[in-house]
Write a protein that holds these residues in place. Structure first.
Motif, short mmCIF file in Angstrom:
data_model
loop_
_atom_site.label_atom_id
_atom_site.label_comp_id
_atom_site.label_asym_id
_atom_site.label_seq_id
_atom_site.Cartn_x
_atom_site.Cartn_y
_atom_site.Cartn_z
N GLY A 1 0.77 -1.22 0.00
CA GLY A 1 0.00 0.00 0.00
C GLY A 1 0.81 1.28 0.00
N ALA A 2 0.08 2.40 -0.01
CA ALA A 2 0.66 3.74 -0.04
C ALA A 2 1.10 4.15 1.36
N GLY A 3 2.13 5.03 1.40
CA GLY A 3 2.58 5.49 2.71
C GLY A 3 3.86 6.27 2.71
N GLY A 4 4.24 6.87 1.59
CA GLY A 4 5.42 7.72 1.55
C GLY A 4 6.73 6.96 1.66
N LEU A 5 7.82 7.71 1.64
CA LEU A 5 9.15 7.10 1.74
C LEU A 5 9.31 6.30 3.02
N VAL A 6 8.76 6.82 4.10
CA VAL A 6 8.89 6.14 5.38
C VAL A 6 8.03 4.88 5.39
N GLY A 7 6.86 4.95 4.81
CA GLY A 7 6.02 3.77 4.70
C GLY A 7 6.66 2.69 3.87
N ALA A 8 7.37 3.10 2.81
CA ALA A 8 8.09 2.12 2.00
C ALA A 8 9.14 1.41 2.84
N GLY A 9 9.86 2.16 3.68
CA GLY A 9 10.83 1.54 4.57
C GLY A 9 10.19 0.54 5.51
N TRP A 10 9.03 0.91 6.04
CA TRP A 10 8.31 0.01 6.95
C TRP A 10 7.87 -1.26 6.23
N GLU A 11 7.36 -1.12 5.00
CA GLU A 11 6.95 -2.29 4.22
C GLU A 11 8.12 -3.25 4.02
#
Length: 289
Positions: free
Chosen positions: A17-27
């Motif tokens: 899902g979507a979530g910005g650069l930080v969300g990408a790191g979390w994924e």
């Protein structure tokens, strides 16, 4: 809803899902943590990516360096891009758009108008930034990959794939085109905005797959935008085995209030990896039966 491409009819689907650069790191942290537990979601028959998930999905599907390398990149301590932020007036326009919309498409049209009216960096500059994120991943992978975007004029969702005739970097740039922050991407004579506008996960695109795991940095939903949990429940009601992972309290703290600030990326990745342990058993049950 419209989409480009074909369905494979195979068994497993991974939704990012979507979530910005930080969300990408979390994924990436979650995926790495599940691999620690012996569950490799990179084996998915289909990967669906929206916004941040489009970048991660493209990297994962390409198989360049594997999850180890992707995870280490999150921890390198270098901010390849400056922090960005949606201003309060723009956030208020998002809220008004939700209140005045009855469907995701109407919401998409309202935010499409916002995106077209906002002065930002050039499309070429934005594409170059996204291409740097993708690194050596320049071509569509051999495995099925869907990258979402929303038509700024109609508000309809599309999921582009290798058959769409759109270069991968262009498809990912469109999926990451946050209205009011980045320019809409021009593809095939149409202007496209962030795929996360239709929903933060777009897990409904996995309908027809038997086993589905959704990794969504944003758990949000409202009367217009369906939450990952709601979409997962709909898929389960249709007969799929589904596990939805959204940030727990520790991960939300690590992500912070601005998912577009790359200085939080490493902490988010570590938190995602730690959180994965609590989901590993359920994910294994879905993925391997």
């Amino acid at each position: 809803m419209t989409r480009t491409g074909k369905r494979t009819g195979k068994r497993t689907a991974l939704v990012l899902g979507a979530g910005g650069l930080v969300g990408a790191g979390w994924e990436i942290g979650v995926l790495r943590g599940l691999l620690d537990a012996g569950v490799d979601l990179a084996t998915a028959d289909l990967i669906i990516g929206s916004s941040a998930g489009a970048v991660v999905g493209a990297q994962l599907a390409a198989g360049r360096g594997g999850l180890d390398a992707l995870y280490e990149q999150q921890l390198d301590g270098e901010a390849a891009e400056p922090a960005a932020r949606l201003g309060i007036p723009t956030i208020l326009r998002y809220a008004v758009a939700v209140l005045r919309s009855r469907t995701p498409e109407e919401y998409g049209r309202r935010l499409g108008r916002l995106a077209l009216a906002t002065t930002t960096v050039t499309e070429a500059d934005r594409r170059a930034t996204v291409a740097r994120r993708l690194g050596r991943v320049t071509d569509w992978p051999a495995r099925p990959l869907l990258i979402t975007a929303v038509d700024s004029a109609t508000g309809e969702l599309a999921a582009h794939d290798e058959d769409s005739g759109i270069p991968l970097a262009d498809a990912v740039t469109a999926s990451c085109a946050i209205p009011g922050l980045w320019p809409p991407a021009t593809l095939g004579g149409r202007r496209w905005i962030d795929g996360g506008i239709h929903s933060t996960a777009n897990a409904h695109l996995a309908a027809g797959y038997d086993r589905i795991v959704v990794v969504a940095p944003s758990a949000q939903g409202n009367k217009v935008v369906h939450s990952p949990a709601r979409q997962g429940a709909d898929l389960a009601a249709a007969g799929a085995r589904v596990e939805v992972i959204t940030p727990d309290a520790a991960s939300r703290k690590a992500i912070g209030r601005n998912a577009l600030d790359p200085s939080h990326r490493a902490a988010a990745a570590r938190a995602g990896r730690a959180q994965a342990a609590s989901h590993a058993e359920a994910v294994a049950a879905v993925w391997t039966g």
